[in-house]
Scaffold this active site. Structure first.
Site, PDB file in Angstrom:
ATOM      1  CE  LYS A 138      10.927  -9.590  57.648  1.00  0.00           C
ATOM      2  NZ  LYS A 138      10.267  -8.051  57.377  1.00  0.00           N
ATOM      3  CB  THR A 139      14.051  -4.684  55.062  1.00  0.00           C
ATOM      4  OG1 THR A 139      13.503  -4.999  55.590  1.00  0.00           O
ATOM      5  CG2 THR A 139      13.789  -3.148  54.390  1.00  0.00           C
TER       6      THR A 139
ATOM      7  CD  GLN B  37      10.242 -14.139  62.137  1.00  0.00           C
ATOM      8  OE1 GLN B  37      10.217 -12.571  63.420  1.00  0.00           O
ATOM      9  NE2 GLN B  37      11.103 -15.312  61.612  1.00  0.00           N
TER      10      GLN B  37
ATOM     11  NE  ARG C 223      11.349 -10.463  67.495  1.00  0.00           N
ATOM     12  CZ  ARG C 223      11.413 -10.498  66.184  1.00  0.00           C
ATOM     13  NH1 ARG C 223      11.589  -9.533  65.433  1.00  0.00           N
ATOM     14  NH2 ARG C 223      12.235 -11.396  65.872  1.00  0.00           N
TER      15      ARG C 223
END
Length: 665
Positions: A32-33, A280, A614
């Site tokens: 996404k970044t 999330q 993670r």
């Protein structure tokens, strides 16, 4: 090569979108970044001036990463592109802009997108419109300890006992109300029950304390900036006109005041892009409203939706387990994470006798991973609640494994807060909390009685020698202020340490004092980051970021060992190896009461999903048959989450395989 050639099809679709509302549903590890930063650069390529682009994140760490990536892309772009439209007009000190000088580090504040947290944006809006807000431009930000102290004082002022009326409880109530965009005055109108009326009285006293100190708490930064935009059309229009394109990261975590602030900034153009993932959403306890992302299409008709499902972080095994876990939730947008990577290793499961056995297993496995060529920094141990860390730390110490507990904040160390209080008191002599902290540090012979008389306007009743000591102290604050106006931030920190006597005091102290002095030197080094800004701006930015740092900002880049943290604190991070411990019913999922609501149950499941995703290479799960909780040993049962993971994905560690499905059938 085209600018978006290194993006997948869905990422390209999002990055190429320019005007109108855009909702990006981005699964964990789906880039996404990368997508957001490419979208920002694509907007600049299409003619949007960089400074007219706004991007808001939830943590300083995320903002810093996005800012660094955007700058890197800007540098690459401007090496061979003409961006004359990005030059400032002559009226703003600009004019013609040579291509090679487009990315001038001294002009970053003016020629790059504004990327920061909600709280940083609130500070920006309030400082730029201090007069209209009715506050001082040089307001200080009250941190958690300042807030607790002021609320404790408010309770005492009302003749109540802080031991009976716990300050933290009232702080949480007030914070939640502010997050719901409710002011103290609004709350008074609806307060009917005894507790609500008491909350109002404490809240009112607390606000008086903040005002007297020219301080705002974290929640005020959002509440007051949003209230200003809502009630001042001219100021609202100024920001709507300036920020032509708005981006919000982690939109599923926004509360009511953040939702309102976003809506007010976007205006009628509706050039808004939000990125989020229903799966999330794990912060309802601090006001995050899942409905904000669920209702986005209703709030912004004509929304384009892009779904990012390809994961670039985890193995196929980890993703299959995560998908199986989260699909039981109802409140979500259907998606299925996938990867082009191999299945990878199976998920390990360890059944421990008790918490000590569990910790021993984890420590031994960590050493095994290290012996196989990995670094301690590649490993994270995640737990549901903070009390679980103690026995884990003991085991790591026993095995001489270096570690860092996330949440041990550098800027909350006593010596660091002392130096910051000197700086804040010099800039704001009405900041009583800061003055109380440092007025007798190092010792100046100013006792409790003197301080009480000073703050109750009885200074003239003090002996002449005592009054002289006070005069010398306030003269010192004036010297610091004058020095700060003419020197860089890091030089001001050094001046404070030397001229207040802190350096001498610590040098002449114990080994622990010498370590404190090293921490203060580290603070001066950190302050160098702000030296390029004008002196006043540099100091304000320095103090602002020190106050707004979060848990993840304490993670150091140097080699410091295994990371221990709660699952909540791990969101946004990734590690090759992840241990998820304490997977017992009523611990994880956590049981707040006997009858959890559907919303609470789904959030616990989302929390486990976050924990799993993670990991990049390998996940270790563990549970204990008995655990010491609140001083008594209790029998435990394996978490229901374990029975939801397909058996073919799991391998039992060191014990005969336990068919967990039988426990729930």
């Amino acid at each position: 090569m085209k600018f978006v050639d290194n993006l997948n099809k869905e990422q390209q679709e999002a990055a190429s979108h320019k005007d109108g509302p855009l909702l990006i549903i981005a699964g964990a590890g789906a880039g996404k970044t990368k997508t957001l930063t490419h979208r920002i650069i694509n907007l600049i390529r299409s003619g949007v001036r960089p400074e007219n682009i706004l991007a808001i994140t939830f943590t300083n760490k995320a903002a810093s990463e996005m800012r660094d990536r955007t700058r890197k892309l800007l540098i690459e772009e401007t090496d061979h592109k003409n961006y004359s439209h990005c030059a400032l007009p002559p009226s703003q000190g600009g004019g013609s802009l040579p291509t090679k000088n487009f990315y001038d580090p001294t002009l970053l504040e003016r020629r790059e997108p504004w990327i920061g947290t909600f709280h940083s944006l609130g500070v920006k809006i309030l400082r730029e419109n201090a007069e209209a807000s009715g506050i001082s431009r040089n307001f200080t930000i009250a941190d958690a300890s300042d807030t607790n102290s002021l609320i404790k004082g408010a309770i005492k002022d009302l003749g109540l006992d802080p031991k009976q009326y716990e300050p933290r409880k009232f702080k949480n109530i007030i914070s939640k109300q502010k997050g719901n965009f409710i002011t103290c005055e609004d709350f008074e109108k609806s307060a009917s029950e005894h507790l609500e009326k008491l909350v109002f009285k404490i809240w009112k006293k607390y606000e008086e304390g903040l005002k007297k100190e020219k301080s705002l708490d974290f929640d005020d930064l959002l509440l007051k900036s949003t209230w200003l935009l809502k009630n001042n059309p001219a100021i609202r229009k100024k920001y709507q006109d300036f920020f032509s394109h708005v981006h919000i990261d982690e939109y599923q975590d926004t509360n009511q005041v953040q939702y309102e602030l976003t809506r007010l900034l976007v205006g009628e153009k509706k050039n808004i892009c939000v990125v989020g993932d229903h799966d999330q959403n794990i912060y309802s306890w601090r006001g995050a409203n899942l409905k904000n992302i669920l209702n986005f299409e209703k709030d912004y008709p004509g929304t384009k939706i892009v779904l990012l499902e390809e994961n670039y972080r985890s193995t196929g095994t980890i993703l299959e387990a995560a998908n199986e876990i989260i699909k039981k939730n109802i409140e979500r947008t259907e998606k299925n994470l996938f990867t082009r990577q191999s299945a990878g290793e199976k998920i390990s499961l360890y059944e421990a006798m008790d918490e000590n056995d569990e910790a021993e297993f984890i420590a031994s496995k960590i050493l095994e991973i290290k012996d196989q060529g990995s670094n301690f920094e590649d490993i994270a141990v995640l737990y549901r609640t903070n009390f679980q860390s103690r026995v884990l730390e003991e085991a790591l110490l026993l095995y001489s494994i270096p570690y860092q507990v996330l949440g041990t904040r550098f800027f909350e160390r006593r010596e660091v807060k002392d130096v910051l209080s000197y700086l804040k008191a010099a800039l704001n002599p009405e900041g009583l909390s800061d003055i109380k902290r440092i007025i007798n540090l190092p010792p100046r012979g100013i006792g409790v009685v003197t301080i009480e008389k000073l703050f109750s306007d009885q200074k003239e009743t003090l002996p002449a020698k005592t009054q002289e000591k006070l005069i010398n102290f306030f003269n010192l604050l004036e010297e610091i202020k004058n020095y700060a106006e003419k020197h860089r931030v890091s030089e001001t920190i050094k001046f404070i340490v030397k001229n207040t006597g802190l350096e001498t005091m610590l040098k002449e102290g114990t080994d622990e004092d010498l370590e404190r002095l090293e921490n203060i030197k580290e603070l001066a080094t950190l302050a160098q980051k702000y030296d390029e800004l004008p002196n006043e701006d540099g100091i304000n930015k320095f103090l602002e970021e020190m106050a707004l740092m979060g848990d993840q900002d304490t993670l150091k880049d140097e080699k410091i060992g295994v990371r221990l943290m709660t699952v909540h604190a791990s969101k946004g991070l990734e590690f090759p190896y992840v241990f998820i411990v304490g997977l017992e019913q009523d611990l994880f999922p956590h049981a707040k009461n006997d009858s959890a609501t559907l919303e609470e149950a789904e959030e616990e499941r989302r929390l486990f999903y976050v924990a799993l995703t993670r990991a990049e290479k390998k996940v270790f799960l563990s549970f204990a048959n008995t655990r010491m909780i609140f001083g008594s040993r209790q029998m435990s049962y394996p978490s229901e989450f374990l029975s939801d993971i397909p058996e073919h994905l799991i391998e039992q560690e060191n014990r005969e395989y336990l068919n967990l499905k039988t426990i729930y059938t």
